[in-house]
Design an enzyme around this catalytic site. Structure first.
Site, PDB file in Angstrom:
ATOM      1  N   ASP A  17       0.863  -1.170   0.000  1.00 60.43           N
ATOM      2  CA  ASP A  17       0.000   0.000   0.000  1.00 60.43           C
ATOM      3  C   ASP A  17       0.908   1.231   0.000  1.00 60.43           C
ATOM      4  O   ASP A  17       2.070   1.153   0.421  1.00 60.43           O
ATOM      5  CB  ASP A  17      -0.883  -0.024   1.252  1.00 60.43           C
ATOM      6  CG  ASP A  17      -1.645   1.275   1.451  1.00 60.43           C
ATOM      7  OD1 ASP A  17      -2.389   1.672   0.548  1.00 60.43           O
ATOM      8  OD2 ASP A  17      -1.449   1.900   2.510  1.00 60.43           O
ATOM      9  N   ARG A  48      -7.793  12.573   6.832  1.00 66.56           N
ATOM     10  CA  ARG A  48      -7.512  11.186   6.488  1.00 66.56           C
ATOM     11  C   ARG A  48      -8.722  10.289   6.751  1.00 66.56           C
ATOM     12  O   ARG A  48      -9.057   9.418   5.939  1.00 66.56           O
ATOM     13  CB  ARG A  48      -6.313  10.693   7.292  1.00 66.56           C
ATOM     14  CG  ARG A  48      -5.967   9.221   7.111  1.00 66.56           C
ATOM     15  CD  ARG A  48      -5.564   8.883   5.701  1.00 66.56           C
ATOM     16  NE  ARG A  48      -5.022   7.538   5.613  1.00 66.56           N
ATOM     17  CZ  ARG A  48      -4.815   6.898   4.473  1.00 66.56           C
ATOM     18  NH1 ARG A  48      -5.119   7.459   3.317  1.00 66.56           N
ATOM     19  NH2 ARG A  48      -4.305   5.668   4.472  1.00 66.56           N
ATOM     20  N   SER A 125      -2.495   0.851  -4.867  1.00 62.80           N
ATOM     21  CA  SER A 125      -2.979   1.979  -4.077  1.00 62.80           C
ATOM     22  C   SER A 125      -4.288   2.544  -4.616  1.00 62.80           C
ATOM     23  O   SER A 125      -4.606   2.437  -5.801  1.00 62.80           O
ATOM     24  CB  SER A 125      -1.913   3.090  -4.092  1.00 62.80           C
ATOM     25  OG  SER A 125      -2.390   4.286  -3.524  1.00 62.80           O
ATOM     26  N   ASN A 126      -5.012   3.207  -3.705  1.00 61.32           N
ATOM     27  CA  ASN A 126      -6.197   3.977  -4.085  1.00 61.32           C
ATOM     28  C   ASN A 126      -5.843   5.209  -4.907  1.00 61.32           C
ATOM     29  O   ASN A 126      -6.699   5.779  -5.584  1.00 61.32           O
ATOM     30  CB  ASN A 126      -6.947   4.448  -2.834  1.00 61.32           C
ATOM     31  CG  ASN A 126      -7.774   3.357  -2.192  1.00 61.32           C
ATOM     32  OD1 ASN A 126      -8.149   2.372  -2.827  1.00 61.32           O
ATOM     33  ND2 ASN A 126      -8.090   3.540  -0.918  1.00 61.32           N
TER      34      ASN A 126
END
Length: 234
Positions: A17, A48, A125-126
């Site tokens: 990640d 976040r 990853s996003n």
């Protein structure tokens, strides 16, 4: 190092990640703390939290928006929630800071050692492709990665199984040959449920999530990861 149930075996690729695992998301607000009226830590935490929540909620609603847009939406919410004045210039600087987050000190040495040991490495990853390129270039780790994969290829966020399948498809490895490393407990749970061998990088001594999918190993930092992976490599 704390070991959870299980161990690593037959690893071909180590997949990480990005945000919160390799790149320190707290550095975005820390750099601009003087402009945030003593609320940098509060803003960073809420920013976040909402950023992640919006990815999950949008996935459930089938209303995808890329991670750059979600990050800006979360920032707008956080500003309003903690009572900061609407300052578009400051928001723009915070967003720009997100493109050059600090890497944790243990990241570059661990990636370099994995590559020296002949282990392929990748990010899953996003983040959007542009965000991730900027992040790894700024952190100086692009040369230690074989691939940088974004969920934008599948159009839905972690922990949807199609995201983890993307790693298998792009890297040409079965799910049991991938070691997935994340500092996010929910991400580890999703990856473990999918069938990856997982390492929870619990940098801050957090309580484990009560979700399906247990990590194989729990580490406090990346220093011991290369040796673990080398001993588990095929």
């Amino acid at each position: 190092m704390e070991h959870a149930a299980g161990s690593l075996a037959g690893i071909e690729v180590c997949v990480f990640d990005a945000y919160g695992t390799l790149l320190d998301v707290r550095s975005a607000t820390a750099r601009l703390s003087r402009d945030l009226d003593g609320k940098a830590e509060q803003l960073g935490a809420l920013w976040r939290q909402r950023q992640l929540e919006y990815t999950w909620l949008r996935s459930l609603m089938h209303r995808h928006r890329d991670f750059w847009g979600v990050t800006r939406d979360a920032l707008d919410h956080a500003f309003g929630a903690i009572g900061l004045p609407e300052d578009e210039g400051l928001k723009a600087r915070l967003m720009e800071s997100y493109l050059s987050l600090d890497a944790y000190p243990d990241v570059a040495p661990a990636l370099m050692q994995l590559r020296t040991d002949g282990i392929r490495t990748a990010i899953l990853s996003n983040g959007t492709p542009a965000m991730l390129k900027a992040g790894v270039d700024s952190a100086g780790i692009s040369g230690s990665l074989d691939a940088v994969l974004s969920i934008e290829e599948v159009g839905i966020y972690k922990p949807n199984p199609s995201v983890y399948q993307l790693a298998c498809d792009r890297l040409g490895v079965g799910r049991d040959g991938i070691c997935f490393v994340s500092s996010n407990g929910w991400d580890v749970a999703g990856a473990a449920t999918f069938g990856f061998q997982t390492v929870w990088l619990n940098r801050f001594g957090l309580e484990r999530d009560r979700l399906p999918g247990e990590p194989c190993v729990v580490l406090e930092g990346l220093e011991e990861l290369p040796a673990l992976i080398a001993s588990a490599a095929r």
